[in-house]
Design an enzyme around this catalytic site. Sequence first.
Site, mmCIF file in Angstrom:
data_model
loop_
_atom_site.group_PDB
_atom_site.id
_atom_site.type_symbol
_atom_site.label_atom_id
_atom_site.label_comp_id
_atom_site.label_asym_id
_atom_site.label_seq_id
_atom_site.Cartn_x
_atom_site.Cartn_y
_atom_site.Cartn_z
ATOM 1 N N LYS A 37 -2.048 12.490 -25.263
ATOM 2 C CA LYS A 37 -1.805 12.560 -23.808
ATOM 3 C C LYS A 37 -1.016 11.347 -23.320
ATOM 4 O O LYS A 37 -0.061 11.476 -22.581
ATOM 5 C CB LYS A 37 -3.133 12.626 -23.039
ATOM 6 C CG LYS A 37 -3.948 13.866 -23.316
ATOM 7 C CD LYS A 37 -5.220 13.898 -22.492
ATOM 8 C CE LYS A 37 -6.204 12.786 -22.869
ATOM 9 N NZ LYS A 37 -6.651 12.846 -24.282
ATOM 10 N N THR A 38 -1.462 10.175 -23.769
ATOM 11 C CA THR A 38 -0.782 8.958 -23.335
ATOM 12 C C THR A 38 0.654 8.954 -23.857
ATOM 13 O O THR A 38 1.590 8.602 -23.148
ATOM 14 C CB THR A 38 -1.568 7.727 -23.823
ATOM 15 O OG1 THR A 38 -2.886 7.814 -23.270
ATOM 16 C CG2 THR A 38 -0.934 6.436 -23.380
ATOM 17 N N ASP A 228 -2.440 8.417 -15.879
ATOM 18 C CA ASP A 228 -3.161 8.574 -17.159
ATOM 19 C C ASP A 228 -4.663 8.475 -16.879
ATOM 20 O O ASP A 228 -5.069 7.931 -15.848
ATOM 21 C CB ASP A 228 -2.739 7.463 -18.136
ATOM 22 C CG ASP A 228 -3.090 7.814 -19.589
ATOM 23 O OD1 ASP A 228 -3.560 8.943 -19.847
ATOM 24 O OD2 ASP A 228 -2.886 6.950 -20.475
ATOM 25 N N GLU A 229 -5.488 8.976 -17.782
ATOM 26 C CA GLU A 229 -6.959 8.881 -17.656
ATOM 27 C C GLU A 229 -7.432 9.448 -16.311
ATOM 28 O O GLU A 229 -8.300 8.855 -15.642
ATOM 29 C CB GLU A 229 -7.421 7.420 -17.779
ATOM 30 C CG GLU A 229 -6.943 6.713 -19.038
ATOM 31 C CD GLU A 229 -7.828 6.943 -20.244
ATOM 32 O OE1 GLU A 229 -8.796 7.720 -20.150
ATOM 33 O OE2 GLU A 229 -7.522 6.356 -21.300
ATOM 34 N N GLN A 259 -14.140 13.023 -21.357
ATOM 35 C CA GLN A 259 -14.175 11.562 -21.481
ATOM 36 C C GLN A 259 -14.408 10.883 -20.143
ATOM 37 O O GLN A 259 -14.092 9.704 -19.972
ATOM 38 C CB GLN A 259 -12.865 11.054 -22.074
ATOM 39 C CG GLN A 259 -12.662 11.479 -23.508
ATOM 40 C CD GLN A 259 -11.399 10.848 -24.090
ATOM 41 O OE1 GLN A 259 -11.333 9.648 -24.299
ATOM 42 N NE2 GLN A 259 -10.401 11.658 -24.344
ATOM 43 N N ARG A 603 -12.596 7.019 -30.886
ATOM 44 C CA ARG A 603 -11.703 5.857 -30.997
ATOM 45 C C ARG A 603 -11.284 5.647 -32.446
ATOM 46 O O ARG A 603 -10.402 4.859 -32.741
ATOM 47 C CB ARG A 603 -12.412 4.548 -30.527
ATOM 48 C CG ARG A 603 -12.895 4.479 -29.090
ATOM 49 C CD ARG A 603 -11.854 4.827 -28.092
ATOM 50 N NE ARG A 603 -11.916 6.228 -27.760
ATOM 51 C CZ ARG A 603 -10.859 6.954 -27.353
ATOM 52 N NH1 ARG A 603 -9.681 6.413 -27.255
ATOM 53 N NH2 ARG A 603 -10.965 8.223 -27.064
HETATM 54 P P1 ATP Z 1 -7.242 9.378 -25.597
HETATM 55 O O1 ATP Z 1 -7.869 10.680 -25.201
HETATM 56 O O2 ATP Z 1 -8.120 8.582 -26.477
HETATM 57 O O3 ATP Z 1 -6.654 8.645 -24.447
HETATM 58 P P2 ATP Z 1 -4.616 10.398 -26.115
HETATM 59 O O4 ATP Z 1 -4.726 11.873 -25.966
HETATM 60 O O5 ATP Z 1 -4.006 9.661 -25.028
HETATM 61 O O6 ATP Z 1 -6.010 9.793 -26.546
HETATM 62 P P3 ATP Z 1 -2.687 9.051 -27.754
HETATM 63 O O7 ATP Z 1 -3.321 7.738 -27.689
HETATM 64 O O8 ATP Z 1 -1.454 9.309 -26.982
HETATM 65 O O9 ATP Z 1 -3.773 10.185 -27.450
HETATM 66 O O10 ATP Z 1 -2.388 9.423 -29.261
HETATM 67 C C1 ATP Z 1 -3.390 9.276 -30.278
HETATM 68 C C2 ATP Z 1 -2.753 8.844 -31.582
HETATM 69 O O11 ATP Z 1 -1.991 9.915 -32.118
HETATM 70 C C3 ATP Z 1 -1.790 7.696 -31.421
HETATM 71 O O12 ATP Z 1 -1.883 6.871 -32.553
HETATM 72 C C4 ATP Z 1 -0.440 8.373 -31.356
HETATM 73 O O13 ATP Z 1 0.592 7.513 -31.772
HETATM 74 C C5 ATP Z 1 -0.616 9.541 -32.314
HETATM 75 N N1 ATP Z 1 0.223 10.718 -31.969
HETATM 76 C C6 ATP Z 1 0.190 11.411 -30.827
HETATM 77 N N2 ATP Z 1 1.068 12.441 -30.855
HETATM 78 C C7 ATP Z 1 1.655 12.398 -32.060
HETATM 79 C C8 ATP Z 1 2.665 13.193 -32.701
HETATM 80 N N3 ATP Z 1 3.230 14.241 -32.118
HETATM 81 N N4 ATP Z 1 3.021 12.844 -33.953
HETATM 82 C C9 ATP Z 1 2.442 11.777 -34.564
HETATM 83 N N5 ATP Z 1 1.505 10.992 -34.025
HETATM 84 C C10 ATP Z 1 1.104 11.288 -32.781
HETATM 85 MG MG MG Z 2 -4.825 8.147 -23.780
#
Ligand code: ATP
Ligand code: MG
Length: 643
Positions: A37-38, A228-229, A259, A603
Amino acid sequence: MYPYGNAFWASLNTQQMAAVRAKAGASLVIAGAGSGKTRTLTYRVAWLLERGIPAKNILLLTFTNKAAREMLERVAALVPQRSNGIWGGTFHSVGNRILRAHAGRIGFRQEFSILDREDQQKMIASLIKEEGLRAADKRFPKAEVLSAIFSLAVNAVGSISAILERHYPYFIVLAEQIERIATLFRRRKYEANSMDFDDLLSKPLELLEGCKDIAEFYGEKFSHILVDEYQDINQLQSKFVERLAARHGNIMAVGDDAQSIYSWRGAHFKTILDFPKRHPGASIFRIETNHRSTPEILSVADIVICANKNQFKKTLAAVRPSRGNKPTLASLSTSAEQASFVTERIVGLQEKGVPLGEVAVLYRAHYHSMEVQLEFTRQAIPFSITSGLRFFEQAHIKDVLSFVKFAVNSRDELAFKRMVQLLPGVGTKSAAFLWKEAATLLRRGCNFPPLSKLKIPLKSKRTWSQLTYLLEGSNSSLSSPASLIETILLTIYGDYMKAHFPDYGTRQEDIRTLIAFAQNFENCEDFLSQLALLGAGDTASKTPLSCRPERVTLSSIHQAKGLEWRVVFLIWLAEGMFPNARSLENSEDLEEERRLFYVGITRCKDELYLSYPRSGLGGAYGEVFYSPSQFLRGIPQWIVDRL
Ligand code: ATP
Ligand code: MG
């Protein structure tokens, strides 16, 4: 097939890509932990810039300022030359920035001080005392409790009586007096030209609602808003965003209801679920793959969160292959053994070449970290800690800052009183008396009270003239925060520390670190704002300012939101500790604890340890026995390795 070159798109999957390319208007990305997402939001910013949206029209709201910085660095790498001028940061920091420009419109001066929680409580405590409320009735809530009540009322946009009814029914009989303190507190802050963290959120909204021109200006300026969040946004923050986006409706929110862990600050996961209701026609995007964790870790997370009734069901498949290891569930005989277990494993990981920066120990409450801290110190394992007293909340740091605060905002009563009490012969009483005199002079129209005219105790004559010299307009060190602190240390505070603190040396080092940090700022206002905002929820460890070598992170789960590590230890998973004993009676609270556990597990990228002690020291009660957390009991035997 896609514009802007394949490299841009290669690091996104199809679902992420769709969200990045969402059409104008409202959109919501609702997806599980680690689904990117981030990353999606970061790419969305880059995509907007590529499409010609000027950077100054973009507002990116994040959970910490650090997260915003990292995201913007990534954007700058993706679209160099275009990203300068984006507003990115927490709600508090954006609020502060708006207020610094327009505080005059709501009767404050631009150089207002920011009160941290301790200052806020001190101010409330003095009002309770002046009104004689606790003296009259011992049941009257203390300043800590009142500050929590006031804060919740502001953040949840509710009346004080509504908050009392819902969360503090036993204080309803005192509602009238509590309301009175709230009114006096507002007035006192106003007189001291000071705002607390809640004001940094509520006053900008007041500006937008009360001043048409300001609302129009920012409504036009921020043509694209990204959050975000979003699951942890409270009513006040949500109103602020809605108000800013009212003109164009271009808002992208990303989050995961599973979350949502900040209900104690007025957040509710329903805010994210109701987003489509508030924005009819919003595009909704889901991402159903997890890029962070191994399939084994993800299975544990999935089973845990499934037990929650109130949630938006999501499917989340692991993209990463298995590494052949299951999460470890360790039952230790005592809490001391738990600390040794964690330490031994970390030594082992270090020997295998895992950098310590890739390891985190997470827990429900700060005091759960004590034994691990001790053991790490004994075994010389470097760590940084992001819970408990922060660097800037320590007495000696606040002492030094009180001089700087008063130099900037001469109406800051708390800073004045703290500062003069550091001089010989000045106690609470004479500080109050001196402030009365100073305040009279201020009321008579002088901008800065002529300190030399105040009636000071004889004992402090010499230091007082130093103070007067230090803060008088002609002193050139006033212009730079670093040189001002340096002078304070040399003239007044160095001697004070020697006389009052046995660990004088360490504290002096802290102040040296503070001076080094201050060198990044040209003026005292910016320096103080930055420091205050670190206290408003941003991650700040005990030595946050220096460049640190590789260290293990010790953190509360709340502070670990959005972050990731290769190896994660979740400790103190004992019933009554996690879930917290207070949450056991209420199913909503218990569900929030479970979401917190889910945040902790997710995490982790590669290697997860879940541990609990069967006994430990329980303060006055001697040895206490613990049973495993009910969250652990829900995890089937075969998906973990038991120790
Ligand atoms: P959270 O819910 O904990 O906030 P999030 O959904 O924001 O997580 P991110 O932190 O953006 O997720 O990504 C999680 C991990 O996956 C990071 O290490 C990111 O670099 C990797 N990642 C995300 N998308 C891809 C992709 N398409 N290809 C490879 N790696 C990815
Ligand atoms: Mg995130």
